[in-house]
Motif scaffolding. Sequence first.
Motif, PDB file in Angstrom:
ATOM      1  N   ILE A   9      24.984 -32.618 -11.195  1.00 16.78           N
ATOM      2  CA  ILE A   9      24.214 -31.379 -11.329  1.00 16.78           C
ATOM      3  C   ILE A   9      23.145 -31.528 -12.414  1.00 16.78           C
ATOM      4  O   ILE A   9      23.427 -31.478 -13.615  1.00 16.78           O
ATOM      5  N   GLU A  10      21.924 -31.722 -11.952  1.00 20.62           N
ATOM      6  CA  GLU A  10      20.775 -31.934 -12.839  1.00 20.62           C
ATOM      7  C   GLU A  10      19.541 -31.341 -12.171  1.00 20.62           C
ATOM      8  O   GLU A  10      19.526 -31.159 -10.956  1.00 20.62           O
ATOM      9  N   ASP A  11      18.535 -31.042 -12.998  1.00 22.81           N
ATOM     10  CA  ASP A  11      17.309 -30.443 -12.465  1.00 22.81           C
ATOM     11  C   ASP A  11      16.222 -31.508 -12.347  1.00 22.81           C
ATOM     12  O   ASP A  11      15.861 -32.166 -13.331  1.00 22.81           O
ATOM     13  N   TYR A  82      21.382 -34.519 -21.823  1.00 20.31           N
ATOM     14  CA  TYR A  82      19.961 -34.426 -21.446  1.00 20.31           C
ATOM     15  C   TYR A  82      19.544 -35.482 -20.420  1.00 20.31           C
ATOM     16  O   TYR A  82      18.367 -35.796 -20.303  1.00 20.31           O
ATOM     17  N   HIS A  83      20.526 -36.072 -19.732  1.00 21.43           N
ATOM     18  CA  HIS A  83      20.235 -37.104 -18.731  1.00 21.43           C
ATOM     19  C   HIS A  83      19.517 -38.313 -19.323  1.00 21.43           C
ATOM     20  O   HIS A  83      18.600 -38.883 -18.735  1.00 21.43           O
ATOM     21  N   ARG A  84      19.970 -38.704 -20.519  1.00 21.31           N
ATOM     22  CA  ARG A  84      19.402 -39.924 -21.109  1.00 21.31           C
ATOM     23  C   ARG A  84      20.339 -41.084 -20.779  1.00 21.31           C
ATOM     24  O   ARG A  84      21.548 -41.013 -21.048  1.00 21.31           O
ATOM     25  N   ALA A 118      27.750 -41.448 -16.221  1.00 21.74           N
ATOM     26  CA  ALA A 118      26.512 -41.661 -16.967  1.00 21.74           C
ATOM     27  C   ALA A 118      25.312 -41.412 -16.062  1.00 21.74           C
ATOM     28  O   ALA A 118      25.364 -41.704 -14.870  1.00 21.74           O
ATOM     29  N   PRO A 119      24.218 -40.872 -16.624  1.00 23.28           N
ATOM     30  CA  PRO A 119      22.991 -40.730 -15.851  1.00 23.28           C
ATOM     31  C   PRO A 119      22.593 -42.068 -15.220  1.00 23.28           C
ATOM     32  O   PRO A 119      22.641 -43.115 -15.885  1.00 23.28           O
ATOM     33  N   ALA A 120      22.237 -42.030 -13.956  1.00 19.25           N
ATOM     34  CA  ALA A 120      21.762 -43.206 -13.213  1.00 19.25           C
ATOM     35  C   ALA A 120      22.740 -44.388 -13.284  1.00 19.25           C
ATOM     36  O   ALA A 120      22.314 -45.534 -13.349  1.00 19.25           O
TER      37      ALA A 120
HETATM   38 ZN   LIG Z   1      21.899 -37.984 -12.783  1.00 19.90          ZN
END
Ligand SMILES: [Zn+2]
Length: 283
Positions: A9-11, A82-84, A118-120
């Motif tokens: 869930i991210e924008d 913060y999706h870092r 983790a993001p990505a």
């Molecule tokens: Zn993501």
Amino acid sequence: MINILTIDIEDYWSILQRDWLSIPDAKPSDAVLKNTKWYLRTFSDYNVKATFFILGEVAQSFPQLIKEIADEGHEIAVHGFYHRQIFKLSRDEFKKEISDAKKLLEDLSGQQVIGHRAPAFSINKDTQWALEVLAELGFVYDSSISPMAGKRYGWPGFKKEIHRMSLVDGQSIIEVPMSTISLGIRELGVGGGYMRHLPYFYTKWAIGHIQKNRPAMIYMHPYEIDTDAVPLKLDTLTGQGKVAALKFHKSQTRNRQTVKAKVNKLLSDFKFSTIKEILKSVC
Ligand SMILES: [Zn+2]
């Protein structure tokens, strides 16, 4: 076989602005709210529960959404603040982001949060220290490792099964890797961009193949169904990254109009549950 359904869930808009257009203070837009609600209604139509990996900043902007997801019986888990990506953070920065997100999500949902992505999918051989931090913070499992050779991410040769990893000081964590499938010289994932770019028969074939041996782990994103996305124009953009941003945007918005139908087919063709539920029978 019961497979694993996950959604990050991210924008899209705020991440595009921060990562590609150097606008550091971009906040989540309400597109994430609208798109996540479509998934909630659809999951409810098929009576399926999923693991929601949620950004701390989305929880901060839309606290009611987190309550709704939890009230529907889905699993709440952390997707960073913060999706870092992990390689952009120091150990201390990562620890703070993750513990802040965990606390916020637990307060809003009333659930104990035990999972992290983790993001990505940015945990690999070089950033595996992050797993130690997660174990220190009381996480039971992580789902951030992609067992394939990627440009920046990926851990080639990593075990494809869900398994417990031993860490320093007698600690351990369960890893739920991204499902991948070998097509001769290439490994492909299942879900996300693979589902959006490729025809549905690829996803159906891949899950059918994987689930002969282990639960397939599917991931998706709210924005992948969003056909309201405005095409970016070069002359409206500023900053050094604008050409790369356009390329990224073009690839990220391609085939979005196909995704709702694919999600419906997926949910009628296969059985799914949350990671928390699957772990009861696997580990
Ligand atoms: Zn993501």
